[in-house]
Design a protein around this motif. Sequence first.
Motif, short mmCIF file in Angstrom:
data_model
loop_
_atom_site.label_atom_id
_atom_site.label_comp_id
_atom_site.label_asym_id
_atom_site.label_seq_id
_atom_site.Cartn_x
_atom_site.Cartn_y
_atom_site.Cartn_z
N VAL A 52 0.86 -1.19 0.00
CA VAL A 52 0.00 0.00 0.00
C VAL A 52 0.89 1.24 0.00
CG1 VAL A 52 -1.75 1.29 1.28
CG2 VAL A 52 -1.84 -1.21 1.23
N VAL A 53 0.57 2.19 -0.85
CA VAL A 53 1.39 3.40 -0.93
C VAL A 53 1.20 4.24 0.33
CG1 VAL A 53 1.38 3.47 -3.44
CG2 VAL A 53 -0.37 4.72 -2.17
N ARG A 54 2.26 4.89 0.75
CA ARG A 54 2.18 5.88 1.83
C ARG A 54 1.90 7.24 1.21
NH1 ARG A 54 6.53 8.64 0.59
NH2 ARG A 54 8.53 7.67 0.15
N PRO A 55 1.74 8.30 2.03
CA PRO A 55 1.64 9.64 1.45
C PRO A 55 2.89 9.98 0.63
CG PRO A 55 0.97 9.67 3.75
CD PRO A 55 1.56 8.31 3.49
N PRO A 56 2.79 10.94 -0.27
CA PRO A 56 3.90 11.23 -1.19
C PRO A 56 4.99 12.11 -0.58
CG PRO A 56 2.08 12.65 -1.70
CD PRO A 56 1.59 11.74 -0.61
N PHE A 57 5.20 11.94 0.71
CA PHE A 57 6.22 12.74 1.40
C PHE A 57 6.77 11.94 2.56
CE2 PHE A 57 1.95 14.11 2.76
CZ PHE A 57 1.96 13.73 4.08
N ARG A 58 7.92 12.34 3.01
CA ARG A 58 8.53 11.74 4.20
C ARG A 58 8.84 12.85 5.19
NH1 ARG A 58 13.09 7.61 1.91
NH2 ARG A 58 14.19 9.59 1.72
N PHE A 59 8.52 12.59 6.46
CA PHE A 59 8.93 13.46 7.56
C PHE A 59 10.20 12.87 8.17
CE2 PHE A 59 4.78 15.65 9.18
CZ PHE A 59 4.51 16.10 7.90
N ALA A 60 11.09 13.74 8.59
CA ALA A 60 12.32 13.26 9.23
C ALA A 60 12.01 12.50 10.51
CB ALA A 60 13.24 14.45 9.55
N THR A 61 10.85 12.78 11.13
CA THR A 61 10.53 12.20 12.44
C THR A 61 9.58 11.00 12.35
OG1 THR A 61 8.70 13.77 12.69
CG2 THR A 61 10.85 14.40 13.61
N VAL A 62 9.18 10.60 11.14
CA VAL A 62 8.21 9.51 10.99
C VAL A 62 8.84 8.38 10.19
CG1 VAL A 62 5.95 8.83 10.06
CG2 VAL A 62 6.25 11.09 11.10
N ASP A 63 8.82 7.17 10.77
CA ASP A 63 9.41 6.02 10.10
C ASP A 63 8.42 5.32 9.17
OD1 ASP A 63 11.87 6.30 11.40
OD2 ASP A 63 11.17 5.20 13.15
N ARG A 64 7.15 5.34 9.53
CA ARG A 64 6.15 4.59 8.77
C ARG A 64 4.81 5.31 8.86
NH1 ARG A 64 5.26 -0.72 7.07
NH2 ARG A 64 3.08 -1.36 7.12
N TRP A 65 4.08 5.36 7.73
CA TRP A 65 2.82 6.08 7.71
C TRP A 65 1.61 5.15 7.83
CZ3 TRP A 65 2.66 11.11 8.46
CH2 TRP A 65 3.77 11.89 8.12
N ASN A 66 1.64 4.00 7.16
CA ASN A 66 0.51 3.08 7.21
C ASN A 66 0.65 2.17 8.42
OD1 ASN A 66 -1.00 3.77 4.75
ND2 ASN A 66 0.83 3.07 3.67
N ARG A 67 0.05 2.59 9.53
CA ARG A 67 0.20 1.85 10.78
C ARG A 67 -0.77 0.67 10.87
NH1 ARG A 67 0.20 7.20 11.40
NH2 ARG A 67 -2.00 7.25 12.06
N THR A 68 -1.96 0.84 10.31
CA THR A 68 -2.95 -0.24 10.32
C THR A 68 -3.61 -0.32 8.95
OG1 THR A 68 -4.72 1.24 11.11
CG2 THR A 68 -3.44 0.05 12.79
N PRO A 69 -4.09 -1.50 8.55
CA PRO A 69 -4.74 -1.64 7.24
C PRO A 69 -6.11 -0.99 7.24
CG PRO A 69 -4.93 -3.69 8.45
CD PRO A 69 -4.05 -2.79 9.28
N ALA A 70 -6.67 -0.84 6.04
CA ALA A 70 -8.05 -0.38 5.94
C ALA A 70 -8.94 -1.34 6.71
CB ALA A 70 -8.48 -0.32 4.48
N PRO A 71 -9.91 -0.83 7.46
CA PRO A 71 -10.76 -1.74 8.25
C PRO A 71 -11.70 -2.54 7.36
CG PRO A 71 -11.61 0.49 8.38
CD PRO A 71 -10.30 0.58 7.63
N THR A 72 -11.96 -3.76 7.76
CA THR A 72 -13.04 -4.49 7.11
C THR A 72 -14.37 -3.88 7.54
OG1 THR A 72 -13.12 -6.09 8.92
CG2 THR A 72 -11.72 -6.64 7.05
N MET A 73 -15.41 -4.24 6.85
CA MET A 73 -16.71 -3.63 7.11
C MET A 73 -17.15 -3.96 8.54
SD MET A 73 -19.94 -3.81 4.57
CE MET A 73 -21.18 -2.55 4.62
N GLY A 74 -17.36 -2.92 9.33
CA GLY A 74 -17.80 -3.10 10.70
C GLY A 74 -16.79 -3.76 11.62
N GLN A 75 -15.53 -3.72 11.24
CA GLN A 75 -14.50 -4.44 12.00
C GLN A 75 -14.43 -4.01 13.46
OE1 GLN A 75 -10.61 -4.28 10.20
NE2 GLN A 75 -9.57 -5.11 12.00
#
Length: 788
Positions: free
Chosen positions: A733-756
């Motif tokens: 899954v693509v992350r946002p089109p930028f990197r912050f010096a202080t952020v290692d990873r942007w996608n911390r959790t997947p898209a939720p399933t319906m009513g998860q």
Amino acid sequence: MQGLRNLRVIDFSNRIAGAYVTKLLVDAYAEVIKVEPPEGEALRRWSSSGQELQGKDGALFQFLNTSKKSIVGNLGDPHVVALLEGADLVVETSVNGDIDGRALAEQYPGLVALSISDYGLDGPISGQPSADLTIQANSGAISTRGLQSQPPVMCGGQITEWIGGTFAAVAALAATRAARVSGQGEHIDFSLCEVMNIGSTTYLDLMDHLNGRPEPLGGPRSVELPSIEPTLDGWVGFNTNTNQQFTDFLLLIERPDLLAETDWAMMQTRMAKMDEWNEIVRAWTTQHTTAEIVERASLLRIPVAPVNSGRTVFEHVHLKERGVYKKNPTGGFLQPRPPYLLDGESPRPFEAVPAIGEHTDAIESRERPETGTAPSGAKNPDLPLAGVRVLDTTAWWAGPSACQMLAALGAEVIKVEAIQRPDGMRMAGGMFVSQGDWWERSAITLSANTNKRGLTLNLTDPKGLELCRKLIRECDVFIENFSPRVVENFGLDWEHIHEINPSCIVVRMPAFGLSGPWRDNVGFAQTMEQMSGLAWITGHSDDQPRIQRGPCDPLAGMHAAFATQVALAEREQSGQGHLLECTMIEGALNAAAELAVEWTAYGVELNRDGNRGPQGAPQNIYACSGDENWLALVVRDDDEWSTLKNLLENPTWANDEEFATHAGRRRKHQVIDEALASWCAGRELNETVEALLAAGIPAAGVWDARIQSQHPQFVARGFFEDVDHPVVGVIPVVRPPFRFATVDRWNRTPAPTMGQHNHEILSELGLSAEEIAQLEADEVIGNKPKGL
């Protein structure tokens, strides 16, 4: 409106993307100070139609720079250093290392530095000679668009810059918010190539992954059917994203007999029988005027629009009635207003465009203010929007993308849908209907909803509506993109929500606005591209206009995410919630502003020209040896033309005296194209790209978007992040089109399933297990679409 009045921005940028970042900020009352060389930045001298400006600023520059200040200076000058010491944000787009944003963020504690570049600041192709065409080629965007019988075609109108500026503004404003609280600055490494992959490939790489990575047959490009169709007096644009819209379209064209031939409802059938389909549709559309077709289709609630140019867009009754176009205070031409309303009012009125160095001796230095305190108990305390809670009732792509960005930046986002009315984008998973839980397999849903929690609520049931109201009482932001009448029928409009929660910010994202004759019309991204002029400027010159297929959804989403942050800043001053109206069409009109201002300033109607464009001559895509091996090539100036001639071993045809100038090469582009096509035809693609780049000429292979995650640049920059989804497993899954010096990873959790997260969220509201079970039995909540 207080807006961003205490925000000071130093603008070193020299391209549209940077200028649009600071335009969005200055229109929200930030102080933006341009730092220019004595001759002024290059955009002052730019006109897409090649106007002789005679020392005046070009219309595009004037559109981008109302209300700003200008000083003359260099990075090391004492007066510039003094301003940097009290600045909140620096925006830079340096291509030769003159300005190092990362170093500035380290040198000035508390400063946020935004660096916008073609490919990002590292990776194997970072710093290569490039242009819009080659950025789009490397992003995968070009590969997806067009007929198989033609070369793939780029998005016109320099859309890379506009969508890039919009995304970058969201990131920059969030980072400055965090810096004000923490006292710690940030560096933002922004990639235009990455943003075009998000904006114009509809996550085709993930779709290919979900499909098992089959051996590709031909290129991935295609067109939508129906889409833009000829009429008795022009062009009209449709899209049929749902089965109901397609059924109604057959009624519109007076072919109800085709309802019995169910294969026509499948896009694959229409593509395979394109000539037959076009004959059916155009036999009807060419017998009616555009206005007549728009009226009839609107009554059937089919997404429809006239296909406007930079000239005809001013004639649209809805845009005129809403007063979308305003006079530029310096040039006197018309330009679109900012793409959102706050409490029913446009933000800052346009003020004069600064002359070069007009404010050099008039700006006082200051100390950088710090405001706020770090939120306690926030889920993501180190992220800019930690502590902000968002209720997301949006569907499809534009709204979900806005809420996804807020979630990525640290907000807690709860996505609400109903088993009776799931997010329509889930239906794209229908191509996997033979697999279990197919509604969880839509590539766009999986890509545009990471970092959220999922809740189902039937808002047509009083119990579901009451639970929604309880959630609103605990939220900072409520975002919806229903048709206006739908949310109002639920009693979830501004007046009712403000009564429930006076501090809640209500973000409404209608297609066309909360007023005007098209208020209740249905619209999607395709509709916005057709109506704004972006489709008019896209496509081969001997072909019809083509939709850009994507950018207007995330454009709308990021304009809404930006405006939401402005409203949060406003709430800090007022203590009250605010109503935001963020229309899809006005976001698109801002991205298409160059078409409009060229017409109102110079009387020039810009037209589509395939892969050619005013930035280069020659500029085009050429077929190299083998199948689907396309070369994107751009010669930006006369020196590069001389270099190309040398690389070609100075052929006789290249000695035409007219070829010595950019204008001359533009006039005889066809002659050059024929010669370059012959040269490329027998050459290997990668070798040709390497030779051109080594000579300093922008070049790229057109990358297949289906395998974009394998691009060495994206691999090196970690653009695709693996997430583990409970239904489809580990996916890229693509992350946002930028990197912050202080952020290692942007996608911390997947898209939720319906009513998860039904039980989790409703328990937090105080409901017992028995009450939750009863809601499920009553179909107020659930975990799959009703009827499946």
